[in-house]
Write an enzyme that holds these catalytic residues in place. Sequence first.
Site, PDB file in Angstrom:
ATOM      1  N   PHE A 113       0.858  -1.191   0.000  1.00  0.00           N
ATOM      2  CA  PHE A 113       0.000   0.000   0.000  1.00  0.00           C
ATOM      3  C   PHE A 113       0.895   1.243   0.000  1.00  0.00           C
ATOM      4  CE2 PHE A 113      -2.892   3.133   1.862  1.00  0.00           C
ATOM      5  CZ  PHE A 113      -4.013   2.919   1.082  1.00  0.00           C
ATOM      6  N   ASP A 184       2.209  -5.952   7.494  1.00  0.00           N
ATOM      7  CA  ASP A 184       0.994  -5.139   7.531  1.00  0.00           C
ATOM      8  C   ASP A 184      -0.181  -6.091   7.292  1.00  0.00           C
ATOM      9  OD1 ASP A 184      -1.211  -3.538   6.883  1.00  0.00           O
ATOM     10  OD2 ASP A 184       0.022  -1.987   5.928  1.00  0.00           O
ATOM     11  N   TYR A 209     -10.816  -0.886  10.717  1.00  0.00           N
ATOM     12  CA  TYR A 209     -12.045  -0.423  10.055  1.00  0.00           C
ATOM     13  C   TYR A 209     -12.441  -1.264   8.837  1.00  0.00           C
ATOM     14  CZ  TYR A 209      -8.201   2.171   7.795  1.00  0.00           C
ATOM     15  OH  TYR A 209      -7.014   2.518   7.212  1.00  0.00           O
ATOM     16  N   LYS A 210     -11.594  -2.223   8.451  1.00  0.00           N
ATOM     17  CA  LYS A 210     -11.930  -3.050   7.283  1.00  0.00           C
ATOM     18  C   LYS A 210     -12.656  -4.309   7.745  1.00  0.00           C
ATOM     19  CE  LYS A 210      -7.744  -1.509   4.847  1.00  0.00           C
ATOM     20  NZ  LYS A 210      -8.270  -0.656   3.783  1.00  0.00           N
ATOM     21  N   ARG A 356     -12.752  -4.168  -7.030  1.00  0.00           N
ATOM     22  CA  ARG A 356     -12.501  -5.010  -5.847  1.00  0.00           C
ATOM     23  C   ARG A 356     -13.811  -5.430  -5.205  1.00  0.00           C
ATOM     24  NH1 ARG A 356      -8.505  -2.272  -1.554  1.00  0.00           N
ATOM     25  NH2 ARG A 356     -10.297  -0.912  -1.255  1.00  0.00           N
TER      26      ARG A 356
HETATM   27  C1  LIG Z   1      -2.287  -2.140   3.559  1.00  0.00           C
HETATM   28  C2  LIG Z   1      -2.569  -0.768   4.095  1.00  0.00           C
HETATM   29  N1  LIG Z   1      -1.611  -0.133   4.791  1.00  0.00           N
HETATM   30  C3  LIG Z   1      -1.806   1.121   5.274  1.00  0.00           C
HETATM   31  C4  LIG Z   1      -3.005   1.774   5.093  1.00  0.00           C
HETATM   32  C5  LIG Z   1      -3.174   3.166   5.636  1.00  0.00           C
HETATM   33  O1  LIG Z   1      -3.969   3.163   6.770  1.00  0.00           O
HETATM   34  P1  LIG Z   1      -4.366   4.481   7.583  1.00  0.00           P
HETATM   35  O2  LIG Z   1      -5.145   5.353   6.652  1.00  0.00           O
HETATM   36  O3  LIG Z   1      -5.205   3.975   8.708  1.00  0.00           O
HETATM   37  O4  LIG Z   1      -3.123   5.140   8.051  1.00  0.00           O
HETATM   38  C6  LIG Z   1      -4.035   1.137   4.385  1.00  0.00           C
HETATM   39  C7  LIG Z   1      -5.330   1.817   4.176  1.00  0.00           C
HETATM   40  O5  LIG Z   1      -6.231   1.338   3.574  1.00  0.00           O
HETATM   41  C8  LIG Z   1      -3.805  -0.167   3.871  1.00  0.00           C
HETATM   42  O6  LIG Z   1      -4.741  -0.812   3.168  1.00  0.00           O
END
Ligand SMILES: Cc1ncc(COP(=O)(O)O)c(C=O)c1O
Length: 397
Positions: A113, A184, A209-210, A356
């Site tokens: 990400f 992650d 939140y997912k 998705r």
């Molecule tokens: C794999 C991954 N890492 C990091 C993040 C970033 O998260 P945050 O906005 O809570 O900092 C996301 C957000 O969707 C994500 O999917």
Amino acid sequence: MTDFAATRALFDLPPGVAYLDGNSLGPLPRAAVARMERRMREEWGGMLIGGWNKAGWMAQPRSLGDRIGRLIGAEPGHVVLGDTLSIKVFQALAACLAMRPDRRVVLSDLGNFPSDLYMAEGLAGMLGRGHALRTPEPEAVEAAIGEDVAVLMLTEVDYRTGRRHDMARLTRKAHEAGALVVWDLAHSAGALPVDVAGGGADFAVGCTYKFLNGGPGAPAFIYVAPRHADGAVPALSGWLGHRAPFAFEPSYRPGEGIERMRVGTPPVLAMAALEAAMDVWDGVDMEDLRRESLRLGDRFIAGVERACPELVLATPREHERRGSQVSFRHPEGYAVMQALIARGVVGDFRAPDILRFGITPLYVGEAEIDRAVEALAEVMAERLWDRAEYRKRAAVT
Ligand SMILES: Cc1ncc(COP(=O)(O)O)c(C=O)c1O
């Protein structure tokens, strides 16, 4: 056996909607509304500042952390909540780089990400010691693990394709090369069984939140392996990670174990919703969830491939290489998704061309999968996506 009809009744979904976007934002657990109201009226309203002690607000980042810990295979007492996932990535990465002062490479991959990569770039710039971020293709990451790597930082399940890395194998490989590993789990926690302890992870981070359904902006979590818990140097040395926050000492001393990964005041209201969301998980066996997720995912893939030959599967077919989402590619993916949402089937879009669909057995069953296939078939066959209004990009895709 987990009763998925029972878990489904615990969510408040708008009538007529097939919600296949729980990989982005989970739906509202029914109990969260009353829990939030209680927190506001009785605790905040009634107890005022006394809520920190009387209602246990200060202890909640640890107690909720342990409930998440059960789902990711963490040892009790080694997960804490707080901040956002990007912040937790920064903390984990900074701690790892401090533990490998002679190495200069952060190895990740192009499937990670972007925020994780951005945080690594920012940290490298801030340290000013010549750290480099390497991002090979996900398939090439194993071969890129070398003796110069300080930390391997990967997202287990790719946010676009749903491709899953082999956590145990890559961790072992990295450890053999003397590197540390940060996983992650944003698309893993609550999506499939995870075993951070068994897999040997040094650090793991994720959001709530997912798949965990904690609500928009719900706090993130961080796991630190017991062997590092009292050695990891906290880069974000906030007062609540101090050994004695209420001694108000002028200088920082890291808190005991996972406590040092706390930074500042916890999000008390958000934790009320998350608490209700975590209650749902008490009745869920992760192996049952995985079996059902794969069964529904297979059904969706077969249905879409039968009905929509122009959509190209982006998710691996092999079960062990897949998370809990199914993605398809189409050059007009954004418009296709908007047309689908207009018909009550909600997924989302990720640039450049990914549609998705989250497969979340807690509240999605065969009926929603079949309805999504049917709606997608109609949108594609009749080119219902081919309208200017569906091409107009919103701020959040
Ligand atoms: C794999 C991954 N890492 C990091 C993040 C970033 O998260 P945050 O906005 O809570 O900092 C996301 C957000 O969707 C994500 O999917």
